[in-house]
Each structure stands twice: as structure tokens, then as C-alpha cells.
Design a protein around this motif. Structure first.
Motif, PDB file in Angstrom:
ATOM      1  N   LEU A  41     109.064  42.427   6.894  1.00  0.00           N
ATOM      2  CA  LEU A  41     108.661  41.224   6.164  1.00  0.00           C
ATOM      3  C   LEU A  41     107.836  40.342   7.080  1.00  0.00           C
ATOM      4  O   LEU A  41     108.335  39.797   8.064  1.00  0.00           O
ATOM      5  CB  LEU A  41     109.890  40.452   5.666  1.00  0.00           C
ATOM      6  CG  LEU A  41     109.631  39.036   5.131  1.00  0.00           C
ATOM      7  CD1 LEU A  41     108.699  39.078   3.930  1.00  0.00           C
ATOM      8  CD2 LEU A  41     110.944  38.335   4.789  1.00  0.00           C
ATOM      9  N   HIS A  42     106.575  40.197   6.779  1.00  0.00           N
ATOM     10  CA  HIS A  42     105.688  39.257   7.470  1.00  0.00           C
ATOM     11  C   HIS A  42     105.664  37.987   6.637  1.00  0.00           C
ATOM     12  O   HIS A  42     105.293  38.010   5.457  1.00  0.00           O
ATOM     13  CB  HIS A  42     104.282  39.837   7.605  1.00  0.00           C
ATOM     14  CG  HIS A  42     104.208  41.005   8.531  1.00  0.00           C
ATOM     15  ND1 HIS A  42     103.720  40.903   9.823  1.00  0.00           N
ATOM     16  CD2 HIS A  42     104.561  42.305   8.364  1.00  0.00           C
ATOM     17  CE1 HIS A  42     103.775  42.091  10.406  1.00  0.00           C
ATOM     18  NE2 HIS A  42     104.277  42.956   9.544  1.00  0.00           N
ATOM     19  N   TYR A  43     106.052  36.883   7.257  1.00  0.00           N
ATOM     20  CA  TYR A  43     106.210  35.651   6.487  1.00  0.00           C
ATOM     21  C   TYR A  43     105.949  34.443   7.360  1.00  0.00           C
ATOM     22  O   TYR A  43     105.802  34.547   8.576  1.00  0.00           O
ATOM     23  CB  TYR A  43     107.628  35.570   5.919  1.00  0.00           C
ATOM     24  CG  TYR A  43     108.699  35.305   6.963  1.00  0.00           C
ATOM     25  CD1 TYR A  43     109.261  34.037   7.112  1.00  0.00           C
ATOM     26  CD2 TYR A  43     109.151  36.322   7.817  1.00  0.00           C
ATOM     27  CE1 TYR A  43     110.246  33.792   8.068  1.00  0.00           C
ATOM     28  CE2 TYR A  43     110.118  36.081   8.767  1.00  0.00           C
ATOM     29  CZ  TYR A  43     110.664  34.818   8.895  1.00  0.00           C
ATOM     30  OH  TYR A  43     111.619  34.573   9.849  1.00  0.00           O
ATOM     31  N   GLU A  44     105.870  33.281   6.722  1.00  0.00           N
ATOM     32  CA  GLU A  44     105.836  32.021   7.450  1.00  0.00           C
ATOM     33  C   GLU A  44     106.946  31.140   6.905  1.00  0.00           C
ATOM     34  O   GLU A  44     107.375  31.284   5.765  1.00  0.00           O
ATOM     35  CB  GLU A  44     104.468  31.354   7.354  1.00  0.00           C
ATOM     36  CG  GLU A  44     103.933  31.196   5.944  1.00  0.00           C
ATOM     37  CD  GLU A  44     102.424  30.931   5.940  1.00  0.00           C
ATOM     38  OE1 GLU A  44     101.753  31.277   6.921  1.00  0.00           O
ATOM     39  OE2 GLU A  44     101.934  30.373   4.941  1.00  0.00           O
ATOM     40  N   SER A  45     107.409  30.232   7.722  1.00  0.00           N
ATOM     41  CA  SER A  45     108.700  29.610   7.482  1.00  0.00           C
ATOM     42  C   SER A  45     108.706  28.441   6.505  1.00  0.00           C
ATOM     43  O   SER A  45     109.750  28.093   5.970  1.00  0.00           O
ATOM     44  CB  SER A  45     109.290  29.127   8.818  1.00  0.00           C
ATOM     45  OG  SER A  45     108.420  28.169   9.406  1.00  0.00           O
ATOM     46  N   LEU A  46     107.587  27.805   6.265  1.00  0.00           N
ATOM     47  CA  LEU A  46     107.625  26.526   5.555  1.00  0.00           C
ATOM     48  C   LEU A  46     107.390  26.683   4.054  1.00  0.00           C
ATOM     49  O   LEU A  46     106.796  27.656   3.595  1.00  0.00           O
ATOM     50  CB  LEU A  46     106.594  25.569   6.160  1.00  0.00           C
ATOM     51  CG  LEU A  46     106.876  24.062   5.958  1.00  0.00           C
ATOM     52  CD1 LEU A  46     108.233  23.669   6.523  1.00  0.00           C
ATOM     53  CD2 LEU A  46     105.775  23.238   6.600  1.00  0.00           C
ATOM     54  N   PRO A  50     106.160  28.874  -0.719  1.00  0.00           N
ATOM     55  CA  PRO A  50     107.468  28.892  -1.377  1.00  0.00           C
ATOM     56  C   PRO A  50     107.949  30.302  -1.673  1.00  0.00           C
ATOM     57  O   PRO A  50     109.154  30.540  -1.782  1.00  0.00           O
ATOM     58  CB  PRO A  50     107.220  28.105  -2.669  1.00  0.00           C
ATOM     59  CG  PRO A  50     105.760  28.294  -2.940  1.00  0.00           C
ATOM     60  CD  PRO A  50     105.109  28.321  -1.587  1.00  0.00           C
ATOM     61  N   TYR A  51     107.031  31.225  -1.782  1.00  0.00           N
ATOM     62  CA  TYR A  51     107.407  32.594  -2.118  1.00  0.00           C
ATOM     63  C   TYR A  51     108.067  33.295  -0.940  1.00  0.00           C
ATOM     64  O   TYR A  51     108.867  34.207  -1.126  1.00  0.00           O
ATOM     65  CB  TYR A  51     106.170  33.361  -2.595  1.00  0.00           C
ATOM     66  CG  TYR A  51     105.355  32.567  -3.586  1.00  0.00           C
ATOM     67  CD1 TYR A  51     105.893  32.219  -4.828  1.00  0.00           C
ATOM     68  CD2 TYR A  51     104.079  32.125  -3.276  1.00  0.00           C
ATOM     69  CE1 TYR A  51     105.162  31.467  -5.732  1.00  0.00           C
ATOM     70  CE2 TYR A  51     103.338  31.372  -4.177  1.00  0.00           C
ATOM     71  CZ  TYR A  51     103.880  31.041  -5.394  1.00  0.00           C
ATOM     72  OH  TYR A  51     103.169  30.285  -6.295  1.00  0.00           O
ATOM     73  N   CYS A  52     107.727  32.876   0.272  1.00  0.00           N
ATOM     74  CA  CYS A  52     108.387  33.436   1.453  1.00  0.00           C
ATOM     75  C   CYS A  52     109.861  33.052   1.477  1.00  0.00           C
ATOM     76  O   CYS A  52     110.740  33.899   1.635  1.00  0.00           O
ATOM     77  CB  CYS A  52     107.699  32.947   2.727  1.00  0.00           C
ATOM     78  SG  CYS A  52     106.028  33.567   2.965  1.00  0.00           S
ATOM     79  N   SER A  53     110.133  31.756   1.338  1.00  0.00           N
ATOM     80  CA  SER A  53     111.523  31.303   1.364  1.00  0.00           C
ATOM     81  C   SER A  53     112.279  31.816   0.144  1.00  0.00           C
ATOM     82  O   SER A  53     113.477  32.143   0.237  1.00  0.00           O
ATOM     83  CB  SER A  53     111.594  29.774   1.441  1.00  0.00           C
ATOM     84  OG  SER A  53     110.879  29.174   0.385  1.00  0.00           O
ATOM     85  N   ASN A  54     111.612  31.928  -0.991  1.00  0.00           N
ATOM     86  CA  ASN A  54     112.255  32.464  -2.179  1.00  0.00           C
ATOM     87  C   ASN A  54     112.695  33.906  -1.952  1.00  0.00           C
ATOM     88  O   ASN A  54     113.819  34.292  -2.298  1.00  0.00           O
ATOM     89  CB  ASN A  54     111.300  32.392  -3.375  1.00  0.00           C
ATOM     90  CG  ASN A  54     111.904  32.988  -4.640  1.00  0.00           C
ATOM     91  OD1 ASN A  54     113.025  32.681  -5.022  1.00  0.00           O
ATOM     92  ND2 ASN A  54     111.158  33.853  -5.302  1.00  0.00           N
ATOM     93  N   VAL A 125     118.302  28.546   7.562  1.00  0.00           N
ATOM     94  CA  VAL A 125     117.125  27.689   7.742  1.00  0.00           C
ATOM     95  C   VAL A 125     116.227  27.752   6.510  1.00  0.00           C
ATOM     96  O   VAL A 125     115.786  26.727   5.974  1.00  0.00           O
ATOM     97  CB  VAL A 125     116.330  28.094   8.999  1.00  0.00           C
ATOM     98  CG1 VAL A 125     115.012  27.327   9.071  1.00  0.00           C
ATOM     99  CG2 VAL A 125     117.155  27.846  10.260  1.00  0.00           C
ATOM    100  N   GLU A 126     115.977  28.967   6.029  1.00  0.00           N
ATOM    101  CA  GLU A 126     115.080  29.140   4.890  1.00  0.00           C
ATOM    102  C   GLU A 126     115.692  28.616   3.588  1.00  0.00           C
ATOM    103  O   GLU A 126     114.957  28.262   2.664  1.00  0.00           O
ATOM    104  CB  GLU A 126     114.689  30.610   4.749  1.00  0.00           C
ATOM    105  CG  GLU A 126     113.783  31.108   5.857  1.00  0.00           C
ATOM    106  CD  GLU A 126     112.488  30.312   5.948  1.00  0.00           C
ATOM    107  OE1 GLU A 126     111.870  30.037   4.907  1.00  0.00           O
ATOM    108  OE2 GLU A 126     112.105  29.940   7.077  1.00  0.00           O
ATOM    109  N   THR A 127     117.000  28.566   3.512  1.00  0.00           N
ATOM    110  CA  THR A 127     117.638  27.972   2.336  1.00  0.00           C
ATOM    111  C   THR A 127     117.342  26.484   2.273  1.00  0.00           C
ATOM    112  O   THR A 127     117.043  25.939   1.196  1.00  0.00           O
ATOM    113  CB  THR A 127     119.160  28.214   2.359  1.00  0.00           C
ATOM    114  OG1 THR A 127     119.413  29.631   2.318  1.00  0.00           O
ATOM    115  CG2 THR A 127     119.835  27.562   1.160  1.00  0.00           C
TER     116      THR A 127
END
Length: 258
Positions: A41-46, A50-54, A125-127
Motif C-alpha cells: 500500500l503506497h499512501y499518504e497520511s493526511l 481521504p481515500y487513503c485513511s478510509n 493515527v489514521e483513524t
């Protein structure tokens, strides 16, 4: 008579050994005889993604509860759509806290190599990010009973930044290159917009006896994005705010205290 007895003992030993192998745990079968499926999973945190954290909060945890993690080599790469300038400045896509949280999560992967431990922290954190409460992410330490100091040391020493440079290199090496985040791959093959259907891809890719969790998955890829459907992804050119992490070799280097 002795020879016959020895033969019987030998045969019995073979039968016992066969039964033992057959009764071995699923984890032994999955991991030893067949390679695990690589899920990255390549993602960014913020939350501007929103789709990353979702995905991190509502989809990825399922593999821990249904046991599919037993056949998965999970790789988290908290870098996303960031970029690096010629003088080694990491430029994040959105708000300043994005670079901070990317690095914090990179440190968590380093400080707590046990998969369940670092995933619990990153998921926590992502929650908060998913709920629009990213400023409260530090409460994850007390919530989970984790020590804060190792993460602070990793971040302030510059190790976190070096880890991010490593993730930048890994992201840059993607073939084909990533177009947006979340960017999910199974055995290095991108799932594109069908990333939420990742469990089916994992089950299809696994060459051993399918675990119980796969029985609940459709074994055919049926989810196709319609041309008029909105893609739930964040493209690289969707920049609203940027922040920089400068090289520790530059005169302007500053430590960010927690």
C-alpha cells in the motif's frame, strides 16, 4: 523376525510423519510450501487524501480479523504523492502535518517491526485522520500503551527522514509508475481503481490451498469502474498546500519537537 519388526517400525514412523505433516497448522502450510502474496500500500497520511485513511481504517484491518494476513506479506509505504527536489528536499502534497505524519508512521514501521504492533499504531493515527481529528494522533501512545520516546528519537535524529527517502526511492521504482494514491499492488501488479477488492486479488494470487477467508471472496474479478464513476483516489497534481522537509545537510535544518 527382527528384520520384519524393524520394517514395521519404519513404516509406522512414515505414517506418523505423514499424519504430522497433514495436521500441521495452516500458517506452516501457507508460509513454508507456498510463498506469501505481496500486498503493498503506497499512501499518504493526511485527510486531503481521504481515500487513503478510509482504506487503512475500513478495509485493510479485515485481513487481520479474518486470518488472511497468514498468506500476506504486507508492506506499508507512507510517502504517496510527495516529491524530492534536486537539493534533497521532500515536498509533501498537502498540509505541513502530512510530512510529519508520513515520517512518524515511517518511524513506527522501523521502531516496532512486529507487524501487529506497528499496524495498530498506524491504524490508530489514521483513524484520527479519517475522523478529521489528526491533531489528536499523539493520544495513540497512551491508548495503545506504547512508548513515545522511540518515535521522537527516530524523528528528531533525522532517521525518519532517511526512511522517507528510502520510501521515495521505492515509490519511484514502481513499474508502472503510480498515478495516484492509494496505490495498491498485489505481487507488484497494481490494482488501480479496484484496490478495495484487494482480498479477491490476494486469494487468486495465492498458489497454495486457499485459506478459509478466501471462501468468502468472489474468485472472479467482477468490480469494474464505469466511465462515469468518480475515482476514489488522490492524483499527484491535486496540490493545495505544500510543506518541505529539508536535508539535514542544509543550513536550514531544524528539528520538529513533539
Amino acid at each position: 523376525m527382527g528384520s520384519s519388526s524393524s520394517s514395521s517400525i519404519f513404516v509406522l514412523s512414515i505414517v506418523i510423519l505423514f499424519c504430522f505433516i497433514e495436521s500441521s497448522s495452516a500458517q506452516y502450510t501457507y508460509s513454508r510450501f507456498y510463498g506469501k502474496v505481496s500486498l503493498a500500500l503506497h499512501y499518504e497520511s493526511l485527510r486531503p487524501c481521504p481515500y487513503c485513511s478510509n482504506f487503512m481504517v475500513n478495509y485493510l484491518p479485515q485481513i487481520f480479523s479474518n486470518g488472511l494476513i497468514d498468506i500476506i506479506d504486507l508492506q506499508l509505504i507512507p510517502y504517496g504523492n510527495a516529491s524530492i527536489t534536486s537539493d534533497k528536499v521532500i515536498t509533501c502534497q498537502h498540509l505541513p502535518i502530512e510530512c510529519e505524519l508520513n515520517t512518524v508512521e515511517a518511524c513506527a514501521l522501523q521502531v516496532w517491526p512486529a507487524q501487529d504492533k506497528h499496524f495498530n499504531f498506524i491504524n490508530c493515527v489514521e483513524t484520527f485522520v479519517y475522523n478529521g481529528q489528526q491533531s489528536q494522533w499523539r493520544s495513540c501512545y497512551s491508548k495503545l500503551g506504547y512508548e513515545e520516546e522511540p518515535i521522537n528519537e527516530c524523528y528528531n535524529s533525522g532517521l525518519g527522514r532517511q526512511l522517507e527517502l528510502g520510501y521515495a526511492k521505492a515509490t519511484g521504482a514502481l513499474n508502472p509508475p503510480h498515478k495516484y494514491v492509494p496505490w495498491v499492488t498485489v505481487n507488484d501488479v497494481p490494482l488501480y481503481d479496484d484496490y478495495r477488492n484487494f482480498q479477491t486479488y490476494v486469494c487468486n494470487a495465492y498458489e497454495g490451498t486457499k485459506p478459509t477467508a478466501c471462501q468468502a471472496q468472489l474468485m472472479e474479478i467482477t468490480s469494474k469502474t464505469k466511465s462515469d464513476q468518480i475515482l476514489e483516489v488522490t492524483f499527484m497534481d491535486e496540490t493545495s498546500h505544500k510543506t518541505n522537509i529539508r536535508s539535514p545537510m542544509t543550513k536550514a535544518r531544524r528539528q520538529m519537537k513533539f
